[in-house]
Design an enzyme around this catalytic site. Structure first.
Site, PDB file in Angstrom:
ATOM      1  N   SER A 117      25.688   7.925  22.574  1.00 51.20           N
ATOM      2  CA  SER A 117      24.840   9.058  22.231  1.00 51.20           C
ATOM      3  C   SER A 117      25.693  10.112  21.532  1.00 51.20           C
ATOM      4  CB  SER A 117      24.160   9.610  23.488  1.00 51.20           C
ATOM      5  OG  SER A 117      23.223  10.620  23.160  1.00 51.20           O
ATOM      6  N   THR A 118      25.732  11.330  22.029  1.00 53.67           N
ATOM      7  CA  THR A 118      26.477  12.413  21.375  1.00 53.67           C
ATOM      8  C   THR A 118      27.940  12.023  21.179  1.00 53.67           C
ATOM      9  OG1 THR A 118      25.042  13.948  22.571  1.00 53.67           O
ATOM     10  CG2 THR A 118      26.988  14.869  21.488  1.00 53.67           C
ATOM     11  N   HIS A 144      21.724   6.750  20.301  1.00 54.16           N
ATOM     12  CA  HIS A 144      20.664   7.753  20.299  1.00 54.16           C
ATOM     13  C   HIS A 144      20.687   8.508  18.975  1.00 54.16           C
ATOM     14  CE1 HIS A 144      20.740   7.997  25.000  1.00 54.16           C
ATOM     15  NE2 HIS A 144      20.221   6.878  24.549  1.00 54.16           N
ATOM     16  N   MET A 236      25.492  12.306  26.357  1.00 57.15           N
ATOM     17  CA  MET A 236      24.896  13.111  27.422  1.00 57.15           C
ATOM     18  C   MET A 236      23.871  12.269  28.183  1.00 57.15           C
ATOM     19  SD  MET A 236      22.977  16.771  26.909  1.00 57.15           S
ATOM     20  CE  MET A 236      24.388  17.347  25.934  1.00 57.15           C
ATOM     21  N   ASP A 239      21.672   7.239  30.379  1.00 58.73           N
ATOM     22  CA  ASP A 239      21.063   6.028  29.823  1.00 58.73           C
ATOM     23  C   ASP A 239      22.062   4.876  29.847  1.00 58.73           C
ATOM     24  OD1 ASP A 239      19.128   4.453  28.652  1.00 58.73           O
ATOM     25  OD2 ASP A 239      19.494   5.176  26.615  1.00 58.73           O
TER      26      ASP A 239
END
Length: 298
Positions: A117-118, A144, A236, A239
């Site tokens: 993600s991030t 993401h 973050m 998941d």
């Protein structure tokens, strides 16, 4: 016929379970060390006291034991109830049939699945860069990201890493040496085609889906592979952590989490580590070399 091993230091427990499996090909063992695990399709282990339940691989193990299992145990558990043998029998057979069904739908070979993600694009670049074009297995990635951005990400990665990288398409067949990026705003899973090939499925997200693409959905779908490596990179939230127990219940699985040392945000890797199911914690600049050293195998 399925070959079943019943293992317990208690002769009573061995005999109790044996009678529930009348007509099956069963061998009894009093010592786990005497079991040649590769020769058995299913191992029913009935430990007593504080015996180690991790002596057998989860993908063929059923544990019969009183009380609740430790939270870190991700396998199949049947409560040992002397006064209710029919219930014990029903639950054992439920797990046996589940194991048999999973094995029938297993894809031979292996896969690497990555979730991020991030901070993911840079971490993905670092992980994929050491991999040669001849890498032995396919790679699937859930990053993401909104729609259209993943196409740009795949194109950029394809220009700077050794393996082929592309945005995935619906019903595309997986090939070794290629990394498939899930399209932003969609859900990607791997399914078995009628001729036992691995095929990508791209679907619209459900209204309740928090992430799309979802790392959990992708990871759960690769459980059907004979063996797999899953990698949780920076990001973050949590998941991906929810899929790890299912993966450990399936056949050979190695789980790698990016270390806090290199993660832009330690949320996703840390949530995975907290499950107790992670096998390796590595900085992102060592994960690719680890994969190359293993030849893509656990």
């Amino acid at each position: 016929m399925k070959k079943i091993a019943i293992v317990s230091s208690s002769n009573f427990r061995c005999q109790f379970i044996y009678l529930l499996l009348e007509g099956e090909s069963v061998t009894l063992f009093s010592n786990p060390k005497h079991v040649e695990e590769p020769f058995y399709d299913i191992i029913i282990y009935a430990p007593i006291h504080e015996e180690n339940i991790n002596v057998f691989p989860n993908h063929k193990l059923i544990v019969v034991q009183e009380g609740d299992m430790k939270p870190s145990f991700s396998g199949r558990h049947v409560p040992f109830e002397v006064t209710n043998p029919s219930n014990v029998k029903r639950k054992i057979w439920m797990h046996i049939n589940q194991l048999h069904s999973e094995r029938a739908n297993t894809l031979t070979g292996g896969i690497v699945a990555i979730g991020s993600s991030t901070g993911g694009p840079l971490s993905l670049q670092t992980v994929l860069k050491p991999l040669p074009a001849t890498f032995d297995v396919p790679i699937v990635i859930a990053q993401h990201m909104p729609a259209d951005f993943t196409r740009v990400l795949a194109r950029r990665l394809n220009q700077i890493v050794g393996i082929r990288v592309k945005e995935a398409h619906h019903l595309e067949r997986l090939e070794a040496g290629t990394a498939y990026v899930a399209p932003g705003g969609k859900q990607m899973t791997i399914q078995v085609s009628g001729d036992k090939d691995a095929v990508i499925h791209i679907n619209e997200p459900e209204g309740t889906d928090l992430y799309h693409p979802s790392i959990n959905y992708l990871f759960e779908s690769v459980a059907l592979y004979e063996w797999k490596i899953v990698v949780l990179l920076t990001g973050m939230g949590s998941d991906g952590a929810g899929a790890l127990a299912k993966l450990k219940q399936s056949s050979q699985t190695t789980i790698i989490a990016e270390s806090q040392q290199t993660a832009t945000i330690f949320g996703i890797p840390n949530a995975a580590i907290k499950t107790g199911l992670v096998d390796e914690v590595l900085p992102n600049n060592e994960i690719g070399e680890w994969l190359v050293g293993k030849g893509g195998k656990p």
